[in-house]
Enzyme design. Structure first.
Site, short mmCIF file in Angstrom:
data_model
loop_
_atom_site.label_atom_id
_atom_site.label_comp_id
_atom_site.label_asym_id
_atom_site.label_seq_id
_atom_site.Cartn_x
_atom_site.Cartn_y
_atom_site.Cartn_z
N GLU A 47 10.00 4.53 24.55
CA GLU A 47 9.90 4.92 25.95
C GLU A 47 8.71 4.24 26.63
O GLU A 47 7.65 4.06 26.02
CB GLU A 47 9.71 6.44 26.11
N THR A 48 8.93 3.88 27.88
CA THR A 48 7.84 3.49 28.78
C THR A 48 7.90 4.43 29.98
O THR A 48 8.96 4.59 30.59
CB THR A 48 7.98 2.04 29.25
#
Length: 263
Positions: A47-48
Site C-alpha cells: 500500500e501507498t
C-alpha cells in the site's frame, strides 16, 4: 518539477524489517489519480497512502501497485505515525477522512497507535467452499464472506504455517482477498492474508482484515480484548478490541526511510 515528501514505515512492529511496510506521501493538495497510481506502482509496496493534512483532520487515499482500495489498516497506522513524528507532533489523536470508508480515527498511546475501524459483518459462504479448500489444500472448518474478503477458519495454526495457496486460482475468487485464521498457540488467534487479485500475493500484516477477524474471535473466545499474530515471513502483532459496530486495532511502528519523490 515538483517534489512530494515520502516516508516508508514498518507497521504493526517495533522491529525494522518486520511488520508491514507502507509508503506515506504527504500532499499539499489533490494530485491526479493516475499519478497516485503510478507512484504506488513504482513504490511496489502492498500500500501507498496519500495524505493531505488539514485543520483538524487529514484526507487519505490508499493504492496498491494495481488499484485503489477502500481501506488499509497498516497504511492508516503508518500515516498516523508520520503525522505524529513529522507533521503534527503535539497531536495524540488523528482523524482521517476517506472517500470509501468514512471517518477513521487513530489514538496515540505511548508507542501504540490504535485504529478505530468499522466492524465487518460476516455471513456463511457456501458457493466458494470447495474452491477455497482446493486452493488452500486444506478444508476449512468454516468459511465466511464479508464486505470485501472471504475468511476461512481452521482449527490448528500449523495448517496456516504450512499453507501454500494456488495464487492464480485464488485471484479468480469473488473477493478482494482471502483471510485464513486459526486459534493461536501464543496469542488468541493467528492469521494470514492473500490478495493476488489486487497485486498482493501475501500481505505481511493486514489491519483491515481484523475488522472481520475481531468480531468473530471475540464471540468465539468470549472476550473483547484480543492479541493477534500474523504468520507471514515478516510477522506482526496486533492488539485488538471488539467495540460492537467498531473494531479497534492497535500496533507499533518504526521508520525505515524518508525522502522526496520528483514528479
Amino acid at each position: 518539477m515538483e517534489s512530494i515528501p515520502i516516508y516508508q514505515v514498518d507497521a504493526f512492529t517495533d522491529n525494522l524489517f518486520g511488520g508491514n511496510p507502507a509508503a506515506v506521501c504527504i500532499l499539499e493538495s489533490e494530485i491526479d489519480e493516475s499519478l497516485m497510481q503510478q507512484i504506488a506502482a513504482e513504490n511496489n509496496l502492498a500500500e501507498t497512502a496519500f495524505v493531505i493534512p488539514q485543520e483538524g483532520f487529514a484526507s487519505i487515499r490508499y493504492f496498491t501497485p494495481l488499484t485503489e482500495v477502500a481501506l488499509c489498516g497498516h497504511a492508516t497506522l503508518a500515516s498516523a505515525f508520520v503525522l505524529s513524528e513529522f507533521v503534527q507532533k503535539r497531536n495524540n489523536q488523528f482523524t482521517f477522512e476517506t472517500m470509501l470508508s468514512g471517518r477513521l480515527t487513530v489514538e496515540v498511546r505511548s508507542d501504540l497507535f490504535a485504529l478505530n475501524l468499522p466492524a465487518d459483518q460476516l455471513k456463511p459462504e457456501k458457493a466458494q467452499f470447495v474452491a477455497v479448500a482446493d486452493i488452500l489444500g486444506h478444508q476449512p472448518v468454516e468459511l465466511f464472506h464479508g464486505r470485501t474478503d472471504l475468511m476461512a477458519v481452521f482449527d490448528d495454526q500449523q495448517i496456516l504455517k504450512e499453507m501454500e495457496p494456488d495464487m492464480k486460482a485464488l485471484a479468480r475468487l469473488n473477493a478482494r482477498g482471502l483471510i485464513v485464521a486459526a486459534p493461536g498457540n501464543e496469542s488468541d488467534f493467528v492469521t494470514r492474508f492473500f490478495a493476488p487479485a489486487i497485486g498482493v500475493d501475501e500481505d505481511p500484516v493486514t489491519g483491515s482484515a481484523h475488522t472481520s477477524l475481531v468480531p468473530y474471535w471475540s464471540q468465539k473466545l468470549n472476550k473483547t480484548s484480543l492479541v493477534s499474530h500474523q504468520l507471514s515471513a515478516r510477522g506482526g502483532v496486533l492488539y485488538c478490541r471488539d467495540l460492537g459496530n467498531r473494531t479497534e486495532v492497535a500496533g507499533k511502528a518504526t521508520l525505515y526511510l524518508k525522502g522526496e519523490i520528483f514528479v
